[in-house]
Design an enzyme around this catalytic site. Sequence first.
Site, mmCIF file in Angstrom:
data_model
loop_
_atom_site.group_PDB
_atom_site.id
_atom_site.type_symbol
_atom_site.label_atom_id
_atom_site.label_comp_id
_atom_site.label_asym_id
_atom_site.label_seq_id
_atom_site.Cartn_x
_atom_site.Cartn_y
_atom_site.Cartn_z
ATOM 1 N N ASP A 28 -10.942 -20.126 -6.148
ATOM 2 C CA ASP A 28 -11.490 -20.611 -7.422
ATOM 3 C C ASP A 28 -12.982 -20.308 -7.555
ATOM 4 O O ASP A 28 -13.783 -21.200 -7.862
ATOM 5 C CB ASP A 28 -11.268 -22.126 -7.559
ATOM 6 C CG ASP A 28 -9.812 -22.524 -7.366
ATOM 7 O OD1 ASP A 28 -8.936 -21.694 -7.638
ATOM 8 O OD2 ASP A 28 -9.562 -23.675 -6.940
ATOM 9 N N GLU A 73 -5.201 -22.388 -17.401
ATOM 10 C CA GLU A 73 -6.172 -23.146 -16.604
ATOM 11 C C GLU A 73 -7.420 -22.318 -16.370
ATOM 12 O O GLU A 73 -7.540 -21.188 -16.840
ATOM 13 C CB GLU A 73 -5.536 -23.546 -15.263
ATOM 14 C CG GLU A 73 -5.053 -22.383 -14.429
ATOM 15 C CD GLU A 73 -4.238 -22.809 -13.223
ATOM 16 O OE1 GLU A 73 -4.012 -24.014 -13.043
ATOM 17 O OE2 GLU A 73 -3.818 -21.923 -12.451
#
Length: 505
Positions: free
Chosen positions: A22, A179
Amino acid sequence: MPHQHQADSTFANPVIPGFYPDPSICRVGDDYYLACSSFEYFPGVPLFHSRDLVHWTQIGNALDRPSQLCLPADLPSSAGIYAPTLRHHDGRFWLIVTDVREGGGNLIVTATDPAGPWSDPVRAPGVPGIDPDLAWDEDGTCWCTVAGVSQVRIDPSTGETYGTPHRLWSGTPGAKAPEAPHLYRIGGYWYLLMAEGGTERGHGVSIARGRRPTGPFEPCPANPILTHRSTDHPIQNTGHADLVQAPDDSWWMVLLGVRPRGGTPGWHVLGRETFLAPVTWADGWPVVGEVPLEAPAPGWPLLPGPVEASRDDFDLNEVRPSWISPRDRPAEHYSTKERSGWLTLRARGGSLDERDVVFAGRRQQHLSCRGRTLVDPASGRGGLAVRLDERHHYEIEASATDVRVIARVGSLRTVVASKPLPTGPTVVLGINITEPPAAHDARTGPDVISLGIGEPDGTFTELATLDGRYLSTEVAGGFTGRVIGMYAAEGTVHFDWFGYEALAP
């Protein structure tokens, strides 16, 4: 730094190998800073610095104090701290991240120096969902966009939100898990970058644009602008990306991906890693170039991976920022001061099966590597382990009387091998991880893990060799990768040094 968009011939991926997922990036002058998720580990949110987007050095962790991050002992693995966004605005660094446990929510920390110290968190209870992003428009209004994808106006200094969160754009119709949104003002448009398709093999990156930060947004006709789904590319699960512009006006994308190995279905063991790709622009849309894996041409100076000592003698007052522990690291259980030049671990949980085990490790960053430690177990029981979670780990453990190899795979736990403790109060414990030379058939695993004892003459005596597929995400599930380190299961155990070394595949 690389100036031309020929990255596939000038650097190798991953640029930050190992369990560093991420990625979120920002640039200040000639310096780049990058943050990653940390999940159940403490300290939380590792922070990196680079001058060229290729060589990265960890400079700290954003959440490194109990006042900032207090994860409970019963927190499941792969829960905890998700998906930070790192930005620089008005002379300060801002980091917003999600604590996914019940009552955690989204929190914001700030710093003038990304190496720390970072502030205690400001909570943002009015921000729904996970994967929060911060973006400021020209008049200073700050917008927080979250997975889903929805958006709300926020004062990031207080966490107060204004108005009702409103829906923006949720990606390709029918695609799951929209997302990791990031919002940017580039030229005359606001661009909304997001991941979709789930973080497994279907992962991808899509983008939309609009004239205002609140939309409406039109999707790029070439979406997804990056995905490796349904390909045989050696890098898979590509997604959760962030954009950055270099001082020479070139554009780049950082993203997560995995390197599956072995036969079918392929097993990735290092977790989701940070990769780099060049970006060009056509008709007002970003075009993502190749995400290269192979090493650069002979003689090229740029190589991947953070610069880090291969051996730690624990001669500092605190352990290096790359050392992590499950959920917490209280001083009464972890110390480099109790015995000078040693790491002292005082047991709490009775084994690596327990969520409150005392464990200090570093991420496995190479597909073939080895770890060694010199342990004094005279006052306890502990050793060296490869950990994925409480239900998936291999370890070699020493006590005052013997050394044994333990394997935990799902609901099965077994002592694989044991022998009396060699002569002397200390013993060198070792783990070798090696890739198979090739996928001999569809069932060949990603690697083998050998556990044994280092002899005084420098040789290594294997006690057991185990299949590495059982410490992979495809078997265990979750979002993390392997961590190699030391633990105490009973009493007090001292470790004089720890060495980690990459091996040729």
